[in-house]
Write a protein that holds these residues in place. Structure first.
Motif, PDB file in Angstrom:
ATOM      1  N   PRO A  65       6.249  16.304  -4.442  1.00 19.04           N
ATOM      2  CA  PRO A  65       7.216  15.779  -3.460  1.00 19.04           C
ATOM      3  C   PRO A  65       6.503  14.930  -2.410  1.00 19.04           C
ATOM      4  O   PRO A  65       5.570  15.380  -1.755  1.00 19.04           O
ATOM      5  N   ALA A  66       6.933  13.702  -2.265  1.00 16.22           N
ATOM      6  CA  ALA A  66       6.340  12.777  -1.296  1.00 16.22           C
ATOM      7  C   ALA A  66       7.419  11.838  -0.796  1.00 16.22           C
ATOM      8  O   ALA A  66       8.405  11.568  -1.499  1.00 16.22           O
ATOM      9  N   GLU A  67       7.246  11.365   0.411  1.00 18.81           N
ATOM     10  CA  GLU A  67       8.207  10.445   1.011  1.00 18.81           C
ATOM     11  C   GLU A  67       7.470   9.479   1.927  1.00 18.81           C
ATOM     12  O   GLU A  67       6.367   9.762   2.395  1.00 18.81           O
ATOM     13  N   LEU A  68       8.110   8.341   2.167  1.00 22.03           N
ATOM     14  CA  LEU A  68       7.542   7.321   3.037  1.00 22.03           C
ATOM     15  C   LEU A  68       8.097   7.524   4.440  1.00 22.03           C
ATOM     16  O   LEU A  68       9.187   7.061   4.768  1.00 22.03           O
ATOM     17  N   GLY A  93       1.323  15.127  -9.630  1.00 20.19           N
ATOM     18  CA  GLY A  93       1.921  16.422  -9.942  1.00 20.19           C
ATOM     19  C   GLY A  93       2.030  16.704 -11.426  1.00 20.19           C
ATOM     20  O   GLY A  93       2.166  17.869 -11.829  1.00 20.19           O
ATOM     21  N   ARG A  94       1.981  15.682 -12.239  1.00 18.83           N
ATOM     22  CA  ARG A  94       2.073  15.878 -13.697  1.00 18.83           C
ATOM     23  C   ARG A  94       0.730  16.176 -14.340  1.00 18.83           C
ATOM     24  O   ARG A  94       0.676  16.472 -15.532  1.00 18.83           O
ATOM     25  N   GLY A 109       0.791  -1.227   0.000  1.00 11.34           N
ATOM     26  CA  GLY A 109       0.000   0.000   0.000  1.00 11.34           C
ATOM     27  C   GLY A 109       0.820   1.272   0.000  1.00 11.34           C
ATOM     28  O   GLY A 109       0.633   2.149  -0.873  1.00 11.34           O
ATOM     29  N   PRO A 110       1.762   1.468   0.939  1.00 11.52           N
ATOM     30  CA  PRO A 110       2.546   2.715   0.947  1.00 11.52           C
ATOM     31  C   PRO A 110       3.356   2.966  -0.321  1.00 11.52           C
ATOM     32  O   PRO A 110       3.336   4.093  -0.838  1.00 11.52           O
ATOM     33  N   PRO A 111       4.099   1.985  -0.886  1.00 14.30           N
ATOM     34  CA  PRO A 111       4.819   2.289  -2.142  1.00 14.30           C
ATOM     35  C   PRO A 111       3.893   2.635  -3.297  1.00 14.30           C
ATOM     36  O   PRO A 111       4.197   3.540  -4.086  1.00 14.30           O
ATOM     37  N   LEU A 112       2.757   1.941  -3.399  1.00 17.52           N
ATOM     38  CA  LEU A 112       1.818   2.268  -4.473  1.00 17.52           C
ATOM     39  C   LEU A 112       1.240   3.670  -4.301  1.00 17.52           C
ATOM     40  O   LEU A 112       1.095   4.423  -5.277  1.00 17.52           O
ATOM     41  N   SER A 113       0.906   4.036  -3.061  1.00 18.48           N
ATOM     42  CA  SER A 113       0.395   5.390  -2.823  1.00 18.48           C
ATOM     43  C   SER A 113       1.448   6.444  -3.105  1.00 18.48           C
ATOM     44  O   SER A 113       1.130   7.537  -3.602  1.00 18.48           O
ATOM     45  N   LEU A 114       2.721   6.142  -2.824  1.00 16.11           N
ATOM     46  CA  LEU A 114       3.794   7.086  -3.139  1.00 16.11           C
ATOM     47  C   LEU A 114       3.890   7.328  -4.644  1.00 16.11           C
ATOM     48  O   LEU A 114       4.038   8.469  -5.099  1.00 16.11           O
ATOM     49  N   ILE A 115       3.780   6.273  -5.424  1.00 13.84           N
ATOM     50  CA  ILE A 115       3.846   6.408  -6.886  1.00 13.84           C
ATOM     51  C   ILE A 115       2.648   7.201  -7.407  1.00 13.84           C
ATOM     52  O   ILE A 115       2.787   8.098  -8.253  1.00 13.84           O
TER      53      ILE A 115
END
Length: 325
Positions: free
Chosen positions: A190-193, A175-176, A163-169
């Motif tokens: 800009p996002a980080e886990l 932003g695009r 869940g967290p890596p997919l939400s980060l992507i």
């Protein structure tokens, strides 16, 4: 021009400004002229990249505290900076920015919890027959729960890890999109886990695990005879409708909606001047959403009965069979 630019006191004498090292000022110039009257400055440079929303308030408090301690320890000293005021203004703007975000998040969480409750109810109906058959074949309740626990832990662990890596992507890709171009200029957001993300993911996985296990745990206490009896005479209404709790929530929602329409603020001031969020006003839209769902569940059987009564007058047999199945 030179006198006008570099003479802060007046035009009676020429004043020149020099930047010199601290050792030169005290050891050389101070030793040569020990009784001279001077004003000296220390320039402290702040790493702006380390000031973040979560520590902006602490930075402002630290700057104000440093100013007070400096004046107490060194007579005639002053701390001239806009960092404290900027951090305080940023904290105030961030506080007001979080008010609508809290409302949106509360409504999203209410919808997710309702969806989770519907899934748990469907699982309860699906697992009740399976658990009853396992109990009739000699399986203990703990054996049935262990099977459900293995299934729930697998799903919860997959959601927690992926869940967290997919939400980060997904968040970075937003932003695009065109609505975010004025903010990001086409660059990814800009996002980080952070550890807080995994804390929320673990909480969501735990809630989902409980939602999967609870119906199975209740169903594991029944045998095949009790299952057949419940299948023959299912409960007519839920406990919310039997005790008219949905009506009570509807009245409470109407009162809160009246307070919101009368102009009650979402933000109020504390006794010592601090800002605080009115939790009742923030949760009012979520409560109204919940009440609308509960009222629909109460009216839905009556609507289906009315629809069935109307379809009985339809001569076409295929319409009745299609709607029934």
């Amino acid at each position: 021009d030179y006198r006008r630019k570099y003479s802060p006191i007046g035009r009676s004498w020429l004043t020149a400004h020099f930047f010199i090292p601290e050792a030169t000022f005290f050891d050389a110039l101070g030793a040569t002229y020990p009784k001279m009257s001077v004003d000296y400055w220390w320039f402290l440079y702040i790493d702006q990249g380390r000031i973040k929303p979560e520590n902006a308030g602490q930075v402002g408090e630290a700057v104000q505290k440093a100013s007070g301690e400096l004046q107490f320890r060194m007579r005639g000293a002053r701390l001239i900076t806009d960092v404290g005021k900027a951090a305080e203004d940023f904290g105030t703007k961030l506080f007001f920015l979080r008010v609508p975000l809290v409302m949106i998040v509360a409504m999203i969480e209410a919808m997710l919890l309702f969806y989770l409750w519907m899934v748990a109810s469907a699982l309860a109906q699906q697992q009740e027959e399976d658990t009853a058959r396992l109990r009739s074949r000699g399986s203990s309740p703990w054996r049935v729960i262990s099977l459900l626990l293995t299934q729930g832990l697998t799903l919860a662990l997959l959601g927690f890890l992926l869940g967290p890596p997919l939400s980060l992507i997904i968040i970075s890709t937003l932003g695009r999109l065109a609505p975010f171009h004025p903010l990001t200029s086409g660059a990814p957001l800009p996002a980080e886990l952070s550890p807080q993300v995994y804390l929320f993911a673990g909480t969501a996985a735990l809630v989902a695990l409980v939602a999967v296990l609870l119906p199975g745990f209740i169903a594991s206490t029944r045998n095949i005879t009790e299952y057949k009896a419940r299948l023959a005479r299912p409960p007519a209404r839920s406990w919310l409708q039997r005790f008219y709790l949905d009506i009570v929530l509807m009245i409470l929602g109407a009162v809160l909606l009246y307070l919101m329409a009368s102009g009650r603020d979402f933000v109020s001031r504390e006794l010592f001047g601090g800002l605080t969020i009115d939790a009742i006003m923030i949760l009012t839209p979520t409560l109204l959403l919940l009440v609308s769902i509960l009222i629909f569940l109460r009216l839905f059987p009556a609507l289906v009965t009315l629809l069935g009564w109307g379809l009985e007058r339809v001569p076409a047999f295929w319409v009745v069979m299609a709607l029934r199945h």
